[in-house]
Design an enzyme around this catalytic site. Structure first.
Site, PDB file in Angstrom:
ATOM      1  N   GLU A  98     -34.418 -22.502 -29.182  1.00 46.03           N
ATOM      2  CA  GLU A  98     -35.531 -23.360 -28.779  1.00 46.03           C
ATOM      3  C   GLU A  98     -36.830 -22.891 -29.425  1.00 46.03           C
ATOM      4  O   GLU A  98     -37.171 -21.711 -29.366  1.00 46.03           O
ATOM      5  CB  GLU A  98     -35.694 -23.376 -27.262  1.00 46.03           C
ATOM      6  CG  GLU A  98     -36.859 -24.251 -26.789  1.00 46.03           C
ATOM      7  CD  GLU A  98     -36.910 -24.461 -25.293  1.00 46.03           C
ATOM      8  OE1 GLU A  98     -37.866 -25.122 -24.834  1.00 46.03           O
ATOM      9  OE2 GLU A  98     -36.013 -23.976 -24.576  1.00 46.03           O
TER      10      GLU A  98
ATOM     11  N   GLU B  46     -30.306 -17.201 -20.613  1.00 51.16           N
ATOM     12  CA  GLU B  46     -31.414 -16.957 -21.522  1.00 51.16           C
ATOM     13  C   GLU B  46     -31.540 -15.467 -21.787  1.00 51.16           C
ATOM     14  O   GLU B  46     -31.709 -14.669 -20.853  1.00 51.16           O
ATOM     15  CB  GLU B  46     -32.730 -17.465 -20.917  1.00 51.16           C
ATOM     16  CG  GLU B  46     -32.778 -18.965 -20.731  1.00 51.16           C
ATOM     17  CD  GLU B  46     -34.118 -19.449 -20.208  1.00 51.16           C
ATOM     18  OE1 GLU B  46     -34.230 -20.654 -19.914  1.00 51.16           O
ATOM     19  OE2 GLU B  46     -35.066 -18.640 -20.091  1.00 51.16           O
TER      20      GLU B  46
ATOM     21  N   ASP C 220     -32.188 -25.939 -15.839  1.00 51.04           N
ATOM     22  CA  ASP C 220     -33.169 -25.561 -14.821  1.00 51.04           C
ATOM     23  C   ASP C 220     -34.522 -26.205 -15.110  1.00 51.04           C
ATOM     24  O   ASP C 220     -35.454 -26.078 -14.311  1.00 51.04           O
ATOM     25  CB  ASP C 220     -33.283 -24.042 -14.687  1.00 51.04           C
ATOM     26  CG  ASP C 220     -33.677 -23.334 -15.966  1.00 51.04           C
ATOM     27  OD1 ASP C 220     -33.892 -24.006 -16.998  1.00 51.04           O
ATOM     28  OD2 ASP C 220     -33.780 -22.080 -15.951  1.00 51.04           O
ATOM     29  N   SER C 221     -34.597 -26.958 -16.212  1.00 51.07           N
ATOM     30  CA  SER C 221     -35.754 -27.828 -16.463  1.00 51.07           C
ATOM     31  C   SER C 221     -35.948 -28.819 -15.323  1.00 51.07           C
ATOM     32  O   SER C 221     -37.035 -29.397 -15.177  1.00 51.07           O
ATOM     33  CB  SER C 221     -35.567 -28.590 -17.781  1.00 51.07           C
ATOM     34  OG  SER C 221     -34.292 -29.215 -17.836  1.00 51.07           O
TER      35      SER C 221
ATOM     36  N   ASP D  38     -27.228 -24.304 -16.285  1.00 49.20           N
ATOM     37  CA  ASP D  38     -28.077 -23.127 -16.441  1.00 49.20           C
ATOM     38  C   ASP D  38     -27.910 -22.146 -15.294  1.00 49.20           C
ATOM     39  O   ASP D  38     -27.875 -22.539 -14.112  1.00 49.20           O
ATOM     40  CB  ASP D  38     -29.552 -23.542 -16.478  1.00 49.20           C
ATOM     41  CG  ASP D  38     -30.047 -23.866 -17.866  1.00 49.20           C
ATOM     42  OD1 ASP D  38     -29.435 -23.408 -18.845  1.00 49.20           O
ATOM     43  OD2 ASP D  38     -31.052 -24.592 -17.976  1.00 49.20           O
TER      44      ASP D  38
ATOM     45  N   LYS E 115     -25.056 -21.380 -19.075  1.00 47.67           N
ATOM     46  CA  LYS E 115     -26.030 -20.998 -20.099  1.00 47.67           C
ATOM     47  C   LYS E 115     -26.953 -19.922 -19.551  1.00 47.67           C
ATOM     48  O   LYS E 115     -27.436 -20.030 -18.421  1.00 47.67           O
ATOM     49  CB  LYS E 115     -26.858 -22.204 -20.563  1.00 47.67           C
ATOM     50  CG  LYS E 115     -27.874 -21.847 -21.666  1.00 47.67           C
ATOM     51  CD  LYS E 115     -28.436 -23.091 -22.327  1.00 47.67           C
ATOM     52  CE  LYS E 115     -29.437 -23.842 -21.488  1.00 47.67           C
ATOM     53  NZ  LYS E 115     -30.683 -23.038 -21.210  1.00 47.67           N
TER      54      LYS E 115
END
Length: 265
Positions: free
Chosen positions: A182, A115, A46-47, A85, A113
């Site tokens: 991270e 978070e 999602d970057s 993501d 993925k």
């Protein structure tokens, strides 16, 4: 075409003591470039909200946008494992997590993925039962930038470090296949890697994790913003993007990247 990478092939690499590499890609062209030059895992991150769409954070990215980019990546992929993501606010409950993940898997992703920490254990277990592999992202989780008050190193005090180790162990026990760390101190990343029976990917997390990930635009020097401490500009060293990616892969596997100047204490 290179051999198709899977969760099992990555785990086998790690069990044999070999590092593996991850790079982001958001379209077919970069997916082909990355996967045909030795990178085992593509992250459709999602970057893309920041480096592709020019937004201030990853928060505005939607599931539909992630589906679109995942499908584009799959059309260019040459055998890499593709991890996508789950974007902000798309996995608040087990039911929502299954629905959002199903969309990404139908677009071609091999893994999703998420978070977050141990609060995601029920969702991780449900995904595992549904046949959806997972990578759990700990440390600096960019979707929580508004909660953190900026992009800051996580886990520097003893309580936060112990919580991160406990979260990683609980998530792997719940069924998580990979862990991603991270912006955490290198010694903490080493402790997490040693504590869990799953491959650990690092970004700004020292050299002792099992794999490394960078954003493709960063490592090719294409991001107009200030380079983060944990980034190495490989395009400044090698004359073509192909050679730059190959150099990154070689550096990770030989333990030359990340170097001390790319790590946090």
């Amino acid at each position: 075409m290179p051999k198709q990478q899977t969760v099992s092939t990555i785990k086998k690499l790690v069990s044999e003591g070999e590092k593996f590499t991850v790079l982001t890609a958001y379209d077919a062209t970069f997916a082909h470039l990355v996967s045909s030059n030795g990178v085992e895992v593509i992250l459709v991150g999602d970057s893309l909200g920041m480096v592709f769409q020019g937004k201030e954070s990853t928060v505005p990215v939607t599931v539909d946008e992630m589906v679109y980019h995942t499908a584009a990546v799959m059309r260019g992929n040459q055998g890499a494992l593709v991890m996508a993501d789950l974007p902000f606010n798309s996995y608040g409950s087990v039911e929502q997590t299954l629905e959002s993940s199903g969309k990404l898997m139908r677009a071609g992703a091999h893994m999703v993925k998420l978070e977050g920490g141990a609060w995601l254990c029920d969702s991780v277990t449900a995904l595992s039962r549904a046949g959806i592999p997972t990578c759990l992202h700990l440390g600096l989780t960019p979707q929580s930038v508004n909660k953190f008050g900026g992009y800051k190193v996580q886990g520097r005090d003893d309580t936060a470090a112990q919580t991160m180790i406990c979260d990683a162990k609980a998530l792997v026990e719940a069924g998580a296949d990979f862990i991603l760390l991270e912006c955490v101190p290198a010694d903490l990343a080493k402790r997490v890697t040693e504590a869990v029976d799953a491959p650990v990917i690092g970004i700004g997390a020292g050299k002792d994790t099992d794999g490394q990930v960078l954003v493709i635009y960063d490592m090719l020097g294409l991001n107009p913003h200030k380079m983060a401490k944990f980034v190495k500009n490989y395009a400044a060293i090698d004359t073509t993007w192909q050679k730059a990616i190959q150099a990154y892969v070689q550096d990770v596997k030989e333990g030359h990247f990340p170097a001390p100047e790319h790590c946090f204490e």
